[in-house]
Design an enzyme around this catalytic site. Structure first.
Site, PDB file in Angstrom:
ATOM      1  N   GLN A  45      32.405  35.643  41.633  1.00 31.70           N
ATOM      2  CA  GLN A  45      33.423  35.717  42.679  1.00 31.70           C
ATOM      3  C   GLN A  45      33.106  34.734  43.809  1.00 31.70           C
ATOM      4  O   GLN A  45      34.011  34.098  44.362  1.00 31.70           O
ATOM      5  CB  GLN A  45      33.507  37.143  43.224  1.00 31.70           C
ATOM      6  N   ARG A  54      41.500  26.020  46.568  1.00 29.92           N
ATOM      7  CA  ARG A  54      42.089  27.274  46.081  1.00 29.92           C
ATOM      8  C   ARG A  54      42.357  28.235  47.232  1.00 29.92           C
ATOM      9  O   ARG A  54      43.455  28.783  47.378  1.00 29.92           O
ATOM     10  CB  ARG A  54      41.132  27.896  45.063  1.00 29.92           C
ATOM     11  N   GLY A  78      44.736  41.379  38.998  1.00 30.93           N
ATOM     12  CA  GLY A  78      43.398  40.819  38.851  1.00 30.93           C
ATOM     13  C   GLY A  78      42.811  40.511  40.212  1.00 30.93           C
ATOM     14  O   GLY A  78      42.500  39.367  40.522  1.00 30.93           O
ATOM     15  N   GLU A 100      42.266  45.691  39.142  1.00 31.28           N
ATOM     16  CA  GLU A 100      41.104  44.954  38.646  1.00 31.28           C
ATOM     17  C   GLU A 100      40.535  45.673  37.431  1.00 31.28           C
ATOM     18  O   GLU A 100      40.301  46.884  37.468  1.00 31.28           O
ATOM     19  CB  GLU A 100      40.038  44.841  39.736  1.00 31.28           C
ATOM     20  N   GLU A 129      48.123  46.346  32.056  1.00 37.13           N
ATOM     21  CA  GLU A 129      49.057  46.821  31.039  1.00 37.13           C
ATOM     22  C   GLU A 129      49.040  48.341  30.913  1.00 37.13           C
ATOM     23  O   GLU A 129      50.003  48.929  30.410  1.00 37.13           O
ATOM     24  CB  GLU A 129      48.727  46.200  29.669  1.00 37.13           C
ATOM     25  N   GLU A 143      45.950  35.106  41.061  1.00 35.80           N
ATOM     26  CA  GLU A 143      45.336  33.810  40.775  1.00 35.80           C
ATOM     27  C   GLU A 143      44.894  33.864  39.327  1.00 35.80           C
ATOM     28  O   GLU A 143      43.786  34.265  39.014  1.00 35.80           O
ATOM     29  CB  GLU A 143      44.173  33.551  41.739  1.00 35.80           C
ATOM     30  N   GLU A 152      42.476  31.102  28.982  1.00 31.75           N
ATOM     31  CA  GLU A 152      42.233  32.496  29.376  1.00 31.75           C
ATOM     32  C   GLU A 152      43.421  33.393  29.071  1.00 31.75           C
ATOM     33  O   GLU A 152      43.272  34.597  28.955  1.00 31.75           O
ATOM     34  CB  GLU A 152      41.854  32.642  30.859  1.00 31.75           C
TER      35      GLU A 152
END
Length: 383
Positions: A45, A54, A78, A100, A129, A143, A152
């Site tokens: 992180q 970013r 996320g 998360e 989901e 992001e 990914e």
């Protein structure tokens, strides 16, 4: 900043299983081991939070467009450390759901509380989901971008969240995305060819020694060993921080996406036919560089007051942790200013791991006069 050739995923956060679709079911335990677990470490992180390009883009997108957040409900897909959820709350959101998939959720929850925002931000640990929200949201922020945008396959999870939880009048942050490809010159091609030649020379010495000392002929394995080494040294895309002066032709857009309407089927396989014109005299085509940009534009009916763009294009001043993906050629080709490169690109997901990519690149080179010069077809892997 990222400087290794490949390594762990760096672009998006851990949000959900995504990616598989009905034709390719995803084993959640395997997916966690291969992908999600990386995001549960603070050092990872920290790498992303240290990327000023970013961070500045997302910060400016949120705080220069507070009208999209004030009094609104937000879903952060996320959330990672929770930074985007915190900014959303600071910009005036009424409620923020921060999802998360890893234990990083514990750190996000602590960070939210330490910043006195736990009455607004609710951190939810789980796959996007699988989770359930008590209401629809006005904004989805995430992001999700990986190398060359789609490595990914995290955008699958964003699409799932959008289709389930975004209001018909909602906005996406970011709202649009583009993939770029450009011809480049680079000494990487020569270095990688030398590495490959060195590996093969070492194999031949090894093979001779095995036969001499132990009486076993290894020759039958020479071809598969060469294929293995070629994939590693030549065909596997490399992370690189390209200088703009290495771009020898016009960059071209190979994919554009509206994040409000894009579908999984649209990104499972990307096809593009584009043309790039060499704009440098007496140079060598050593390969291609791929990068992306995303825009924060709101939606047509509810546009951003200040449009913000995050680009990972080659720059002399600003490097991102995404860098660029470099697809090198084992044998560079001499090209001249005005030569036309007709490019055909097919990018699809690896059959072994849906978060990795395979690329087929066809190139037909013609002189400015239109006379054919050379053509080739290459296969590359983004791993």
């Amino acid at each position: 900043m990222r400087s290794s050739q490949n390594g762990g995923a760096m672009g998006g956060r851990a949000a959900g299983t995504g990616g598989g679709g009905p034709s390719a079911p995803v084993d959640k335990e395997v997916d966690y081991a291969q992908y999600f677990c990386t995001y549960s470490f603070l050092y990872h992180q920290k790498d992303m939070l240290s990327d000023r390009v970013r961070m500045d883009a997302y910060f400016n997108a949120v705080f220069q467009n507070k009208h999209h957040f004030e009094g609104k409900t937000v879903l952060d897909v996320g959330t990672g450390s929770g930074i985007l959820a915190i900014w959303s709350a600071q910009a005036g959101a009424r409620k923020v759901y921060a999802v998360e998939a890893t234990k990083m959720a514990d750190h996000a929850r602590a960070l939210v509380k330490a910043n006195n925002l736990d009455h607004i931000v609710e951190v939810i640990e789980g796959s996007v989901e699988d989770i359930s929200l008590p209401e629809k949201v006005d904004v989805i922020i995430s992001e999700w971008m990986g190398y060359f945008l789609l490595r990914e396959s995290m955008f699958d999870s964003v699409i799932s969240a959008r289709d389930r939880w975004l209001k018909p009048t909602g906005v996406m942050y970011p709202s649009h995305a583009r993939m770029w490809l450009a011809p480049i010159k680079s000494n990487i091609a020569d270095r990688k060819r030398n590495d490959f030649d060195g590996a093969m020379a070492d194999w031949h010495n090894f093979s001779d020694e095995i036969k001499s000392y132990y009486g076993v002929d290894m020759g039958v394995l020479t071809k598969p060993f060469a294929e293995e080494q070629e994939k590693y040294y030549i065909q596997t895309a490399m992370w690189n921080d390209l200088n703009p002066q290495q771009i020898i032709g016009t960059p071209t857009i190979v994919k554009e996406m509206d994040c409000l309407t894009a579908s999984v089927s649209e990104i499972e396989e990307v096809r593009s036919n584009v043309t790039s014109v060499i704009n440098m005299e007496h140079t060598r085509l050593c390969g291609f560089g791929g990068w992306f940009d995303v825009q924060f534009s709101g939606r047509k009916e509810d546009p951003a007051q200040q449009e913000i763009e995050l680009t990972t294009a080659p720059s002399e001043q600003h490097c991102t942790h995404w860098g660029q993906q470099v697809f090198i050629m084992s044998n560079p080709i001499n090209v001249e200013e005005g030569d036309n490169l007709n490019l055909g690109l097919l990018m699809s997901r690896s059959k072994e791991n849906h978060r990795l990519m395979e690329i087929e690149l066809n190139c037909e080179i013609k002189e400015a006069s239109g006379n054919p010069k050379e053509s080739f077809k290459k296969t590359y892997f983004i791993e």
